[in-house]
Design a protein around this motif. Structure first.
Motif, PDB file in Angstrom:
ATOM      1  N   ILE A 186       0.736  -1.296   0.027  1.00 58.78           N
ATOM      2  CA  ILE A 186       0.308  -0.072   0.032  1.00 58.78           C
ATOM      3  C   ILE A 186       0.862   1.464  -0.060  1.00 58.78           C
ATOM      4  O   ILE A 186       2.115   1.138   0.372  1.00 58.78           O
ATOM      5  CB  ILE A 186      -0.875   0.060   1.183  1.00 58.78           C
ATOM      6  CG1 ILE A 186      -0.161   0.142   2.560  1.00 58.78           C
ATOM      7  CG2 ILE A 186      -1.840  -1.212   1.183  1.00 58.78           C
ATOM      8  CD1 ILE A 186      -1.100   0.546   3.686  1.00 58.78           C
ATOM      9  N   GLU A 187       0.211   2.281  -0.227  1.00 54.67           N
ATOM     10  CA  GLU A 187       0.908   3.687  -0.104  1.00 54.67           C
ATOM     11  C   GLU A 187      -0.048   4.422   0.483  1.00 54.67           C
ATOM     12  O   GLU A 187      -1.441   4.490   0.126  1.00 54.67           O
ATOM     13  CB  GLU A 187       1.011   4.429  -1.654  1.00 54.67           C
ATOM     14  CG  GLU A 187       1.594   5.814  -1.448  1.00 54.67           C
ATOM     15  CD  GLU A 187       1.286   6.562  -3.109  1.00 54.67           C
ATOM     16  OE1 GLU A 187       1.568   7.711  -2.848  1.00 54.67           O
ATOM     17  OE2 GLU A 187       0.917   6.004  -3.914  1.00 54.67           O
ATOM     18  N   ILE A 188       0.169   4.936   1.785  1.00 58.85           N
ATOM     19  CA  ILE A 188      -0.527   5.797   2.480  1.00 58.85           C
ATOM     20  C   ILE A 188      -0.550   7.122   1.798  1.00 58.85           C
ATOM     21  O   ILE A 188       0.338   7.878   2.086  1.00 58.85           O
ATOM     22  CB  ILE A 188      -0.231   5.686   4.250  1.00 58.85           C
ATOM     23  CG1 ILE A 188      -0.255   4.382   4.461  1.00 58.85           C
ATOM     24  CG2 ILE A 188      -1.394   6.464   4.794  1.00 58.85           C
ATOM     25  CD1 ILE A 188       0.047   4.081   5.758  1.00 58.85           C
ATOM     26  N   ALA A 189      -1.734   7.584   1.107  1.00 57.15           N
ATOM     27  CA  ALA A 189      -1.571   8.877   0.661  1.00 57.15           C
ATOM     28  C   ALA A 189      -1.908  10.018   1.396  1.00 57.15           C
ATOM     29  O   ALA A 189      -1.181  11.141   1.304  1.00 57.15           O
ATOM     30  CB  ALA A 189      -2.702   8.810  -0.558  1.00 57.15           C
ATOM     31  N   ALA A 190      -2.684   9.934   2.597  1.00 51.13           N
ATOM     32  CA  ALA A 190      -2.910  10.771   3.646  1.00 51.13           C
ATOM     33  C   ALA A 190      -3.358  10.059   4.903  1.00 51.13           C
ATOM     34  O   ALA A 190      -3.864   9.063   4.748  1.00 51.13           O
ATOM     35  CB  ALA A 190      -3.893  11.902   3.004  1.00 51.13           C
ATOM     36  N   VAL A 191      -3.218  10.756   5.892  1.00 50.01           N
ATOM     37  CA  VAL A 191      -4.004  10.652   7.123  1.00 50.01           C
ATOM     38  C   VAL A 191      -4.489  11.803   7.553  1.00 50.01           C
ATOM     39  O   VAL A 191      -4.094  12.894   7.624  1.00 50.01           O
ATOM     40  CB  VAL A 191      -2.909  10.399   8.019  1.00 50.01           C
ATOM     41  CG1 VAL A 191      -3.536   9.994   9.656  1.00 50.01           C
ATOM     42  CG2 VAL A 191      -1.944   8.880   8.099  1.00 50.01           C
ATOM     43  N   ILE A 192      -5.784  11.568   7.935  1.00 47.58           N
ATOM     44  CA  ILE A 192      -6.777  12.830   8.273  1.00 47.58           C
ATOM     45  C   ILE A 192      -7.379  12.374   9.447  1.00 47.58           C
ATOM     46  O   ILE A 192      -7.979  11.194   9.854  1.00 47.58           O
ATOM     47  CB  ILE A 192      -8.052  12.869   7.151  1.00 47.58           C
ATOM     48  CG1 ILE A 192      -7.530  13.089   5.856  1.00 47.58           C
ATOM     49  CG2 ILE A 192      -8.972  14.014   7.502  1.00 47.58           C
ATOM     50  CD1 ILE A 192      -8.480  12.930   4.631  1.00 47.58           C
ATOM     51  N   SER A 193      -7.363  13.486  10.403  1.00 47.02           N
ATOM     52  CA  SER A 193      -7.908  13.331  11.878  1.00 47.02           C
ATOM     53  C   SER A 193      -9.084  14.428  11.836  1.00 47.02           C
ATOM     54  O   SER A 193      -8.998  15.433  11.333  1.00 47.02           O
ATOM     55  CB  SER A 193      -6.969  13.665  12.742  1.00 47.02           C
ATOM     56  OG  SER A 193      -7.454  13.588  14.028  1.00 47.02           O
ATOM     57  N   ASN A 194     -10.067  13.955  12.531  1.00 52.17           N
ATOM     58  CA  ASN A 194     -11.306  14.934  13.186  1.00 52.17           C
ATOM     59  C   ASN A 194     -10.689  15.575  14.456  1.00 52.17           C
ATOM     60  O   ASN A 194     -11.547  16.318  14.904  1.00 52.17           O
ATOM     61  CB  ASN A 194     -12.689  14.273  13.013  1.00 52.17           C
ATOM     62  CG  ASN A 194     -12.542  13.320  14.419  1.00 52.17           C
ATOM     63  OD1 ASN A 194     -11.808  12.384  14.554  1.00 52.17           O
ATOM     64  ND2 ASN A 194     -13.769  13.383  15.274  1.00 52.17           N
ATOM     65  N   ARG A 195      -9.615  15.523  14.936  1.00 56.49           N
ATOM     66  CA  ARG A 195      -9.107  16.112  16.315  1.00 56.49           C
ATOM     67  C   ARG A 195      -7.775  16.328  16.140  1.00 56.49           C
ATOM     68  O   ARG A 195      -6.961  15.762  15.673  1.00 56.49           O
ATOM     69  CB  ARG A 195      -9.243  14.941  17.394  1.00 56.49           C
ATOM     70  CG  ARG A 195     -10.807  14.453  17.599  1.00 56.49           C
ATOM     71  CD  ARG A 195     -10.713  13.419  18.959  1.00 56.49           C
ATOM     72  NE  ARG A 195     -12.126  12.984  19.365  1.00 56.49           N
ATOM     73  CZ  ARG A 195     -12.403  12.127  20.097  1.00 56.49           C
ATOM     74  NH1 ARG A 195     -11.343  11.184  20.565  1.00 56.49           N
ATOM     75  NH2 ARG A 195     -13.508  11.613  20.317  1.00 56.49           N
ATOM     76  N   PRO A 196      -7.621  17.746  16.458  1.00 60.37           N
ATOM     77  CA  PRO A 196      -6.316  18.207  16.179  1.00 60.37           C
ATOM     78  C   PRO A 196      -5.392  17.932  17.422  1.00 60.37           C
ATOM     79  O   PRO A 196      -5.819  17.198  18.299  1.00 60.37           O
ATOM     80  CB  PRO A 196      -6.303  19.804  16.419  1.00 60.37           C
ATOM     81  CG  PRO A 196      -7.617  19.797  17.364  1.00 60.37           C
ATOM     82  CD  PRO A 196      -8.465  18.692  16.848  1.00 60.37           C
ATOM     83  N   ASP A 197      -4.196  17.660  17.161  1.00 58.59           N
ATOM     84  CA  ASP A 197      -3.151  17.270  18.359  1.00 58.59           C
ATOM     85  C   ASP A 197      -3.176  15.808  18.972  1.00 58.59           C
ATOM     86  O   ASP A 197      -2.757  15.849  20.038  1.00 58.59           O
ATOM     87  CB  ASP A 197      -3.208  18.371  19.465  1.00 58.59           C
ATOM     88  CG  ASP A 197      -2.967  19.783  19.132  1.00 58.59           C
ATOM     89  OD1 ASP A 197      -2.311  19.952  18.076  1.00 58.59           O
ATOM     90  OD2 ASP A 197      -3.766  20.619  19.701  1.00 58.59           O
TER      91      ASP A 197
END
Length: 223
Positions: free
Chosen positions: A36-47
């Protein structure tokens, strides 16, 4: 087409916390075990620490804070737009603590996986380890499943069962389950990347064969 000639699967990972399952995917990708290639990690919480894990691995990160949106629908619409910018083949929920709208789940139907710390359909929702103890279960575990509009109700791909031992508390049981999470989530994603695991007409299939309702079974007898 031989598996070895397939391009890496483009994956977007959604998180809300420490990202221990994300780390298992990063490690698998870096070792070459996970195609796999992890294109992005997105979080709904900062920090959250999961963002640090991603940045340390050189992965693009984004924060889309749900608190800045007036409704679940407007947040999910913005999240879809953010995810689709990266054109993923698969969306991976790795401790993403949001109930998703039907429109969102339809958009990624058959190409979104979740991991849930119970032997589904038992103990949907939260606090699964304590609930398993309170119910006197002899075994507990974890399920990887395709995501549908039904909360924790999509077709199961794989489950790992662990024993509930005398004297266990929720923390001890959670650690035993989490060790299996880090094994079976990369495995399910590898199967998907290789074209072995698919969702068809609301069912999970492995190598063209219909999986049982509980998915492929792994018995983990480690203490």
């Amino acid at each position: 087409m031989p598996t070895s000639s397939r391009p890496p699967l483009r994956v977007v990972v959604l998180i809300s916390g420490s990202g221990s399952n994300l780390q298992a995917l990063i490690d698998g990708a870096n070792s070459g075990e996970l195609p796999i290639e992890i294109a992005a990690v997105i979080s709904n919480r900062p920090d959250v620490f999961g963002l640090t894990r991603a940045k340390d691995a050189g992965i693009v990160t984004q924060v889309l804070d749900h608190k800045g949106f007036a409704s679940r629908e407007t947040f999910d619409a913005a999240l879809m737009q953010t995810i689709d910018h990266y054109q993923p083949d698969l969306v991976v929920l790795a401790g993403f603590m949001r109930i998703l709208t039907p429109e969102f789940t339809r958009h990624y139907l058959g190409r979104m996986l979740n991991i849930h710390p119970s032997l589904l359909p038992k103990f949907q929702g939260l606090h699964t380890h304590q609930r398993a103890l309170d119910a006197g279960e002899s075994h507990h575990g974890v399920t990887v499943h395709f995501v549908t509009a039904e909360l924790d109700g999509g077709p199961a791909a794989i489950q790992a069962r662990v024993p509930v031992l005398p004297g266990d508390d929720a923390t001890q049981l959670a650690k035993r389950v989490q060790r299996q999470e880090h094994i079976i989530y990369p495995l399910a994603i590898k199967w998907f990347a290789q074209g072995h695991l698919v969702m068809h007409e609301g069912k999970a299939l492995l190598n063209g064969e219909l999986l049982p309702a509980s998915g492929y079974q792994i018995e983990a007898n480690e203490p």
